[in-house]
Enzyme design. Structure first.
Site, PDB file in Angstrom:
ATOM      1  N   GLY A  49       0.840  -1.190   0.000  1.00 59.71           N
ATOM      2  CA  GLY A  49       0.000   0.000   0.000  1.00 59.71           C
ATOM      3  C   GLY A  49       0.875   1.239   0.000  1.00 59.71           C
ATOM      4  N   GLN A  54       2.918   9.853   1.414  1.00 58.36           N
ATOM      5  CA  GLN A  54       4.211   9.160   1.346  1.00 58.36           C
ATOM      6  C   GLN A  54       5.010   9.510   0.091  1.00 58.36           C
ATOM      7  OE1 GLN A  54       2.409   5.071   2.310  1.00 58.36           O
ATOM      8  NE2 GLN A  54       4.432   5.024   3.252  1.00 58.36           N
ATOM      9  N   CYS A  97       6.439  -0.098   7.085  1.00 60.81           N
ATOM     10  CA  CYS A  97       5.998   1.073   6.325  1.00 60.81           C
ATOM     11  C   CYS A  97       7.155   1.577   5.476  1.00 60.81           C
ATOM     12  CB  CYS A  97       5.549   2.157   7.300  1.00 60.81           C
ATOM     13  SG  CYS A  97       4.965   3.644   6.493  1.00 60.81           S
ATOM     14  N   LEU A  98       6.874   1.896   4.210  1.00 63.57           N
ATOM     15  CA  LEU A  98       7.940   2.380   3.319  1.00 63.57           C
ATOM     16  C   LEU A  98       8.521   3.699   3.822  1.00 63.57           C
ATOM     17  CD1 LEU A  98       6.411   1.581  -0.195  1.00 63.57           C
ATOM     18  CD2 LEU A  98       8.140   0.286   1.060  1.00 63.57           C
ATOM     19  N   HIS A 139      -3.984   0.947   7.835  1.00 63.62           N
ATOM     20  CA  HIS A 139      -2.632   1.531   7.793  1.00 63.62           C
ATOM     21  C   HIS A 139      -2.598   2.743   6.842  1.00 63.62           C
ATOM     22  CE1 HIS A 139       1.912   1.001   7.782  1.00 63.62           C
ATOM     23  NE2 HIS A 139       1.713   1.831   6.770  1.00 63.62           N
ATOM     24  N   GLU A 140      -3.177   2.580   5.655  1.00 64.83           N
ATOM     25  CA  GLU A 140      -3.147   3.673   4.663  1.00 64.83           C
ATOM     26  C   GLU A 140      -4.050   4.824   5.097  1.00 64.83           C
ATOM     27  OE1 GLU A 140      -0.767   3.488   2.697  1.00 64.83           O
ATOM     28  OE2 GLU A 140      -0.428   1.361   3.044  1.00 64.83           O
ATOM     29  N   HIS A 143      -2.299   7.059   7.413  1.00 63.36           N
ATOM     30  CA  HIS A 143      -1.422   8.008   6.704  1.00 63.36           C
ATOM     31  C   HIS A 143      -2.208   9.239   6.252  1.00 63.36           C
ATOM     32  CE1 HIS A 143       2.447   6.059   6.451  1.00 63.36           C
ATOM     33  NE2 HIS A 143       1.963   4.970   5.887  1.00 63.36           N
TER      34      HIS A 143
HETATM   35 NI    NI Z   1       2.960   3.135   5.652  1.00 61.90          NI
END
Ligand code: NI
Length: 180
Positions: A49, A54, A97-98, A139-140, A143
């Site tokens: 995701g 991000q 997480c990226l 999670h997204e 963000h």
């Molecule tokens: Ni993330």
């Protein structure tokens, strides 16, 4: 298409509440290109995701896709999502997480939720997601609200680097067959 630079924890964009996308803005070529680039960036970094903050864009937009190691999720583009958590079970599992490279931590998430959103063409959609898909959506969505998974960890003691997770936290692999 291009691969976008991923914002890392500490960049203020990750802590802002993202802005709604109007249907008129959504159909603009630059936003459609942004969506394509987000998908390509997610694939490039093996994410499941990616939310627009991000990639330094404070917009209510996220892309999700999973090949299936933890549950198969078809490519999903969420615009202006509204998430309603459903009563019931919470499931604890690992997240990464990226924007927080090389770390993993255990997070309890709702097992079921309902999403109302627009797709990339501005068409309304509404669906119930469960399990891993529900986890990734939460999670997204965090963000988009200026949150990260660390905020959701009840206990930071499980926070671990990836290599140490594999070494100390994962079950022992099955002994392999002796060589013949
Ligand atoms: Ni993330």
């Amino acid at each position: 298409m291009s691969i976008l630079k991923v914002s890392r924890l500490g960049h203020p964009v990750l802590r802002e509440k993202a802005k709604l996308l109007s249907p008129a803005v959504l159909e603009k070529p630059e936003i459609q290109t942004l969506i394509d680039n987000m998908i390509e960036t997610m694939f490039e970094y093996h994410g499941v995701g990616l939310a627009a903050p991000q990639v330094h864009e404070s917009l209510m937009l996220a892309v999700i896709e999973s090949e299936g190691e933890r549950g198969r999720i078809p490519l999903t583009v969420l615009v202006n999502p509204v998430v309603t958590l459903m009563e019931g079970e919470m499931i604890e599992d690992w997240e990464g997480c990226l924007s927080i490279p090389d770390l993993r931590g255990r997070v309890a998430r709702h097992a079921r939720l309902q999403v109302e959103a627009l797709d990339r063409r501005g068409k309304p959609m509404k669906f119930v997601a469960e399990g891993f898909f529900a986890r990734v959506i939460q999670h997204e969505y965090d963000h988009l609200m200026g949150g990260v998974y660390l905020d959701r960890m009840g206990d930071l003691h499980t926070l671990t680097h990836l290599e140490e997770m594999k070494r100390y936290w994962m079950p022992e692999p099955e002994p392999s067959e002796p060589e013949r």
